[in-house]
Every structure is written in C-alpha cells, then in structure tokens.
Design a protein around this motif. Structure first.
Motif, mmCIF file in Angstrom:
data_model
loop_
_atom_site.group_PDB
_atom_site.id
_atom_site.type_symbol
_atom_site.label_atom_id
_atom_site.label_comp_id
_atom_site.label_asym_id
_atom_site.label_seq_id
_atom_site.Cartn_x
_atom_site.Cartn_y
_atom_site.Cartn_z
ATOM 1 N N GLY A 236 -4.189 -3.949 -10.540
ATOM 2 C CA GLY A 236 -4.061 -2.444 -10.507
ATOM 3 C C GLY A 236 -2.900 -1.732 -10.185
ATOM 4 N N THR A 237 -2.833 -0.341 -10.012
ATOM 5 C CA THR A 237 -1.703 0.538 -9.778
ATOM 6 C C THR A 237 -1.675 1.127 -8.606
ATOM 7 N N TRP A 238 -0.557 1.009 -8.156
ATOM 8 C CA TRP A 238 -0.080 1.696 -6.555
ATOM 9 C C TRP A 238 0.816 2.776 -7.044
ATOM 10 N N THR A 239 0.614 3.970 -6.473
ATOM 11 C CA THR A 239 1.603 5.341 -6.741
ATOM 12 C C THR A 239 2.370 5.360 -5.512
ATOM 13 N N PHE A 240 3.516 6.431 -5.917
ATOM 14 C CA PHE A 240 4.399 6.943 -4.847
ATOM 15 C C PHE A 240 5.444 5.949 -4.268
ATOM 16 N N SER A 241 5.893 4.864 -5.284
ATOM 17 C CA SER A 241 6.655 3.989 -4.431
ATOM 18 C C SER A 241 8.306 4.457 -4.299
ATOM 19 N N ILE B 7 6.731 -3.375 -1.113
ATOM 20 C CA ILE B 7 5.393 -3.651 -0.240
ATOM 21 C C ILE B 7 4.154 -2.920 -0.741
ATOM 22 N N LEU B 8 3.186 -3.644 -0.972
ATOM 23 C CA LEU B 8 1.947 -2.869 -1.371
ATOM 24 C C LEU B 8 0.891 -3.057 -0.295
ATOM 25 N N GLY B 9 0.176 -2.073 -0.176
ATOM 26 C CA GLY B 9 -0.883 -1.941 0.680
ATOM 27 C C GLY B 9 -2.205 -2.578 0.552
ATOM 28 N N GLY B 10 -2.966 -3.045 1.180
ATOM 29 C CA GLY B 10 -4.124 -3.501 1.052
ATOM 30 C C GLY B 10 -5.039 -3.497 2.290
ATOM 31 N N GLY B 11 -4.972 -2.161 2.846
ATOM 32 C CA GLY B 11 -5.997 -2.061 4.038
ATOM 33 C C GLY B 11 -5.470 -2.729 5.354
ATOM 34 N N SER C 258 7.771 0.743 -1.409
ATOM 35 C CA SER C 258 6.635 0.421 -0.950
ATOM 36 C C SER C 258 5.673 1.153 -1.513
ATOM 37 N N SER C 259 4.271 1.040 -1.675
ATOM 38 C CA SER C 259 3.252 1.866 -1.740
ATOM 39 C C SER C 259 1.951 1.386 -0.940
ATOM 40 N N TYR C 260 1.661 2.101 0.205
ATOM 41 C CA TYR C 260 0.990 1.565 1.026
ATOM 42 C C TYR C 260 -0.322 1.973 1.122
ATOM 43 N N ALA C 261 -1.065 2.920 0.331
ATOM 44 C CA ALA C 261 -1.970 3.344 0.081
ATOM 45 C C ALA C 261 -3.055 2.190 -0.792
ATOM 46 N N HIS D 292 1.812 -9.603 5.094
ATOM 47 C CA HIS D 292 1.662 -9.213 6.391
ATOM 48 C C HIS D 292 0.594 -8.728 6.870
ATOM 49 N N HIS D 293 -0.156 -9.621 7.858
ATOM 50 C CA HIS D 293 -1.391 -9.320 8.417
ATOM 51 C C HIS D 293 -1.271 -8.386 9.435
ATOM 52 N N LEU D 294 -1.620 -7.004 9.282
ATOM 53 C CA LEU D 294 -1.324 -5.985 10.385
ATOM 54 C C LEU D 294 -2.105 -6.407 11.455
#
Length: 423
Positions: free
Chosen positions: A166-171, A181-185, A147-150, A229-231
């Motif tokens: 874009g770029t997601w970090t720390f996976s 799994i990538l975060g989007g708010g 994952s990278s949830y930020a 996944h709609h939180l």
C-alpha cells in the motif's frame, strides 16, 4: 553510564525489572554530561545556521531541504542528539535539542521540521531490540528514519514477520533518510528506503513545502519481527531497548517527545517572523496620512509587544517543561499523567499561540509581505501548515488534560493515538 547497572542487567529477566533497578542509581553525573553535551550541541547549531538561512529558499523552491543543509545539520550533530552513547551519539538532554531545533527554524523552518521529526524516530529506535539498533546505527551514528505513522497501508502476518502493501503519506524528510517507520495501528514497522518507492510528485503544497513530506508505496515488502515496534511494549513499560539503553533519557515518554517536537519548529519560525517584521518596520513609511515612519505607530507598538511576549513566553515554558521532565527522569522518577497531559496541552497551545501571533501582525505588515520573495509570507504559510499537524490539536490536548484533572477514565490503549496518554 553506571557500571553497576550494566552488571545488574545480566541478572534481570525483563526490561521492566532492569528499569526499576536502574531507577535507584545515582544519575547526577549522567545528567551533568547530558546538559554539557546539549550546550555544546546548541553552539554547534549556531555555527551553521547562517549558511542554512542562506539556503532556505532552495528548500521552498525544490520542495525538499537541500543536500548542503542536510550536511550542515550532520556536521552540527543534529541527527545524533538522541543516538545512544554506545553508537557514538550525543544522548543530550531534550530541552537543549529542542532549543537547537528552534534556532534552525529561525534559519529554515523546513530544515528544522525534518531535524525534529527524524530525531523523534531515533528515539523510537532506541526503544527497540538490540539487533534493530545495531542494524540502524552500527555503521553510522547519524542514520536517519522518516515516518508515516497513519495506519493507511495494509499489513499481513507471515512467517517470521509481516508483509506490507500500500501507500503511506506525508513522510517528512524522506529524501534525507535511510529508513522509514510505517504505522500499523498498535505496531510500527521499520523499513529501509531501498524497499519502497518514493512518489516525488506527491508533495504539492504551499506550507512547509521544503519538508518534502512525500508518499511512499510498498509492494509485498517483508518486515522481519525484529524490525517491528510493538507499541504494547511501551504501554507495558517493557521496551526491549532498555536492556541496552537503560538510562534516564530513554525513560522519558516517547509519545511526549513526538508530540512536543513540531512545536520547536513553530516557535522558531514565529520568532523569525517577528524579527523579520521588525526589520521591515524600521524602514517603512506609511502611505496614508502624514507619511511618517510606521515605527512611530502606537498601535504597532502594542501589537508587537504583545506578540513578542506571547512567543517568548511559550518558548520559555516549553523548554522549562522538558528540563523538568528530564531532571525527574535523572532522579529515577517519571511525570504523573496530569503533569504529562499538562505538558502535552501546553505544547499544542504553543503551536496555536505562535500562529495567532503572526496572524495578529499580518494586517500591519504591509502589502509587500505578500510578495513571493518576502520571508514573512512564507512564515505565515509554514505556520498554517504546522497548525494542522496532529500534535497541534489544542482542543484534543485540552480534553486529555482536563479529563485527567477531573479523574475521568481515559480511552483504553489500542494504538499510537491512545498510547499518547499513557506513555
């Protein structure tokens, strides 16, 4: 799994309705099965940890957990502990899983870190719709997602789903994952690793180096709606996955599991550090004064007794907390916000306690502890890195805990961070 619940699920209009009906069932057999599976899992982990330990320096050297270590964890069932029963999973109790990760951490902290993180993501997949689960586990109960949830990438709603750039970090552990799994708010997006680029040069660190927590870049990647996944679904107790996995394990707090998982690596790593310190202390001679064995030093005795007690104490507390939460779920109930925030704080507190314990013995570990081939300095660096993880924020966790105790209003749900209070 209750046959009654399966029949009733066809008559329900929503996951929330099914959850409420299932809570009235007798889950004592389910509970017994989960603990049995958990106990067998811990034994399976114990069987592979000697070889995992022999490979720990490969993780550090290569900046990722070795393939052999990954295979050993698959062999022990590590990556199917939270996989649903119908897909060949263990669906074990969380405390047993946490204990297994602690034991892996005593062998290799990086291996334990990715074992914990990748399984958190399996828990999240189990809350999503059946199509996503079938695509994820249909052919392999050991399927993994990093994952990278930020929410630092860009997303755009398009017909049928979303476009990600874009770029997601720390996976962490992406080298051992088939999905990410990538975060989007207020939304998380599940993407196959074949749809993105991994920057293998991006993980240049000194602590938890073996986790391989690399950056991921996406260019106009389409994510269909069923992989989102709609939180808010979790916030509103309307998880689509409950239509398929309507059982006590998956009634537990997803964010609670997530925020407690890194703690297992920290506790196991600190335990190994203290064991390693004791082994060296038994044969060291002081070079100042009489040259007597350092093991005769009463100052060392107090430091060691104190740190052992603290680390063992947070370990037992952590496992006890999650056994209690699972037992509550098996009665069709859930922890109150105050209980969950207490567990949240005590998890973060365990991270701090374990780091402080190794910090306390460091001044009496001897100059040899700074050598690159000395495991204690690696333990120290790994704990420093883990102390900076978002779930280890003792101050924030304390604020949530005490504000709840005082009856103060929490922040309204808006994203994954605020969801941690509610679910």
């Amino acid at each position: 799994m209750s046959v009654t619940v399966e029949i009733e699920s066809k008559q329900c209009n929503s996951p929330a309705q099914l959850r409420a009906m299932a809570a009235t069932q007798d889950w004592s057999d389910y509970r017994a099965r989960a603990y049995k599976a958990g106990g067998e899992f811990v034994k399976a982990v114990e069987a592979v940890t000697p070889e995992i330990k022999s490979l720990r320096h490969e993780s550090e050297r290569d900046g990722k957990v070795s393939q052999r270590t990954g295979d050993l964890m698959v062999q022990a069932g590590v990556f199917r502990t939270f996989t649903p029963l119908q897909y060949g999973g263990l669906e074990a109790d969380p405390a047993s899983f946490f204990e297994g990760v602690m034991k892996i951490a005593e062998a290799d902290s990086a291996a334990a870190w990715i074992a914990g993180q990748l399984n958190c993501h399996s828990f999240e997949i189990a809350l999503m719709n059946e199509r996503m689960q079938e695509e994820f586990w249909g052919d392999n109960p050991d399927t993994r997602a990093s994952s990278s949830y930020a929410p630092i990438g860009k997303l755009r709603a398009v017909e049928g789903g979303y476009e990600l750039n874009g770029t997601w970090t720390f996976s962490s552990g992406v080298d051992h994952a088939q999905w990410v799994i990538l975060g989007g708010g207020d939304k998380n997006f599940v993407v196959p690793v074949t749809d993105l680029e991994v920057d293998h040069s991006s993980w240049n660190v000194e602590g938890l180096k073996g986790t391989g927590s690399k950056s991921l870049t996406l260019r106009e990647v389409f994510v269909p709606e069923y992989r989102v996944h709609h939180l808010r679904d979790t916030y509103e107790d309307n998880n689509a996955g409950w239509l398929l996995n309507n059982r006590p394990l998956y009634w537990l707090s997803f964010m609670g599991i997530f925020n407690s998982t890194a703690t297992n690596t920290v506790i196991g790593t600190a335990s190994y550090g203290l064991q390693y310190f004791m082994e060296q202390a038994k044969v060291r001679l002081t070079r100042q004064g009489t040259g007597a064995p350092i093991a005769n030093n009463p100052f060392l005795h107090l430091k060691l007794a104190d740190t052992l007690t603290k680390v063992n104490g947070v370990r037992n507390r952590h496992l006890s907390n999650w056994s209690a939460l699972f037992d509550l779920a098996c009665k069709g109930k859930e922890g109150t916000p105050l209980e969950r925030m207490r567990v949240r704080f005590e998890s973060a507190d365990a991270n701090a306690t374990c780091f402080d314990a190794i910090h306390e013995i460091w001044p009496i570990a001897g100059a040899a502890a700074s050598a690159q081939n000395n495991d204690l300095q690696q333990v120290y660096r790994d704990l420093m890195a883990a102390r900076n993880h978002g779930s280890a924020g003792r101050e924030m966790a304390a604020s949530l805990y005490i504000k709840t105790m005082f009856g103060m209003e929490p922040a309204p749900f808006s994203d994954m961070g605020t969801l941690a209070y509610y679910k």
